[in-house]
Write a protein that holds these residues in place. Structure first.
Motif, short mmCIF file in Angstrom:
data_model
loop_
_atom_site.label_atom_id
_atom_site.label_comp_id
_atom_site.label_asym_id
_atom_site.label_seq_id
_atom_site.Cartn_x
_atom_site.Cartn_y
_atom_site.Cartn_z
N ASP A 1 0.83 -1.21 0.00
CA ASP A 1 0.00 0.00 0.00
C ASP A 1 0.87 1.26 0.00
O ASP A 1 0.60 2.22 -0.72
N ARG B 1 0.18 -2.86 -6.82
CA ARG B 1 -1.14 -3.10 -6.20
C ARG B 1 -1.18 -4.51 -5.59
O ARG B 1 -0.77 -5.49 -6.23
N VAL C 1 2.42 1.65 -3.53
CA VAL C 1 1.45 2.15 -4.53
C VAL C 1 1.26 3.65 -4.34
O VAL C 1 1.33 4.43 -5.29
N GLU C 2 1.06 4.03 -3.06
CA GLU C 2 0.79 5.43 -2.78
C GLU C 2 2.01 6.31 -3.10
O GLU C 2 1.89 7.38 -3.68
N SER C 3 3.20 5.81 -2.73
CA SER C 3 4.41 6.63 -2.90
C SER C 3 4.78 6.82 -4.36
O SER C 3 5.14 7.91 -4.77
N TYR C 4 4.72 5.74 -5.15
CA TYR C 4 5.14 5.85 -6.55
C TYR C 4 3.97 6.14 -7.49
O TYR C 4 4.19 6.37 -8.68
N GLN C 5 2.73 6.08 -6.94
CA GLN C 5 1.53 6.23 -7.80
C GLN C 5 1.63 5.27 -8.99
O GLN C 5 1.37 5.65 -10.14
N ASP C 6 2.05 4.03 -8.69
CA ASP C 6 2.28 3.06 -9.77
C ASP C 6 1.55 1.77 -9.40
O ASP C 6 1.84 1.15 -8.36
N THR C 7 0.61 1.36 -10.27
CA THR C 7 -0.22 0.20 -9.95
C THR C 7 0.55 -1.12 -10.01
O THR C 7 0.00 -2.16 -9.67
#
Ligand SMILES: NC(=O)c1ccc[n+]([C@@H]2O[C@H](COP(=O)([O-])OP(=O)(O)OC[C@H]3O[C@@H](n4cnc5c(N)ncnc54)[C@H](O)[C@@H]3O)[C@@H](O)[C@H]2O)c1
Length: 279
Positions: free
Chosen positions: A241, A253, A244-250
């Motif tokens: 989590d 996920r 995902v949040e840090s890199y904004q990369d799915t």
């Protein structure tokens, strides 16, 4: 560096406290409740028993004689070096750092033990960000002498050097890396673990076969699913989590199967069951 405070008495807090107590440091171990601390004491005693029995540790110190347990966070005010090991959740860590800022002394160094959270972000809550670095300890701490030391944006060379000296005094060695979420180890490892869980979910192979491929074909000591059980499935989920949040990369996920297992209370070794069962 004489007085250590360890915040968080879970899997890593127990291991870190034991490692420093074993080399004669006075450790104050802090968590939210007496119940958690009592449980941690039992687990530290067991780590020491196995370390002496299986790994022939020659330490003359009795770990629990070196460790003082408390729920009082203000006790960090007398510590020279603080190692924070609370739950891998950005909100929990950020709230805690705002509290730490009230008590930490200006000269104290603080190491963030995290799987992925930005050191620079957490340091921004504290009055002396130059004194903050990450130490990504490996699990079990007393059997994994090499750690990542993470240089935050403001971390000085003096802080890094003092930290390396402290680690050497407990027979550990830091590999210095720069601050990006997940550093090197978890940026790479979490993708492998997560993809192994997706593969299990897709029915490509069962858990034992997936791990066997890594152990027998690639020479790994443990497969990715056994590794996930050792780390804790809740910690794996939190770490993904954060990534995902840090890199904004799915690509980070988390697999739905991982979420389902965490919701079902299957947290790996620490709960007795994850991808495999434990006594
Ligand atoms: N488990 C691993 O293999 C591993 C390896 C390297 C790094 N880490 C990192 O170490 C940290 C701790 O992981 P863990 O596996 O020990 O987790 P854990 O869930 O076993 O333990 C976390 C502990 O933090 C305590 N805590 C939560 N909020 C607190 C607060 N405000 N004040 C004091 N204590 C608080 C909880 O009560 C709990 O005892 C995480 O950031 C994790 O990513 C874990």
């Amino acid at each position: 560096m004489k007085k250590l405070a360890v915040i968080g008495a879970g899997v890593m807090g127990q291991g870190v406290s034991y490692q420093f107590a074993k080399f004669g440091y006075q450790v104050t171990l802090i968590d939210l409740s007496d119940e958690v601390l009592e449980d941690a004491k039992k687990k530290i005693k067991n780590i020491e028993r196995l370390d002496k029995l299986l790994h022939k540790s020659k330490s003359t110190y009795v770990a629990l004689d070196q460790i003082t347990c408390t729920t009082d966070l203000s006790s960090i005010s007398s510590a020279d070096f603080i190692i924070e090991n609370v739950t891998e959740n950005i909100k929990i860590k950020e709230t805690l750092y705002q509290e730490i800022a009230k008590y930490i002394s200006n000269d104290a160094l603080l190491a963030v033990n995290t799987s992925a959270v930005s050191i620079t972000r957490l340091a921004s809550f504290l009055p002396q960000p130059k004194n903050i670095m990450g130490i990504h300890f490996m699990n079990p701490v007393h059997l994994k002498p090499t750690v990542e030391v993470i240089r935050g944006f403001h971390t000085t060379e003096e802080t890094i050097n003092t930290t390396q000296t402290l680690l050497q005094s407990v027979e550990m060695e830091g590999v210095v890396v720069n601050d990006y979420p997940g550093f090197i180890s978890n940026r790479v490892l979490m993708l492998t673990v997560n993809e192994a869980i997706f593969s299990l979910q897709d029915g490509v192979a069962d858990a034992k076969s997936i791990d066997k491929i890594f152990k027998q074909c690639f020479g790994h000591t443990m497969g990715p699913l056994e590794t996930a059980d050792l780390i804790g499935l809740d910690t794996i989920l939190y770490t993904l989590d954060v990534l995902v949040e840090s890199y904004q990369d799915t690509k980070f996920r988390p697999a739905p199967l991982l979420k389902k297992m965490v919701d079902a209370g299957l947290h790996g070794r620490k709960s007795g069951e994850g991808f495999f069962k434990y006594n």
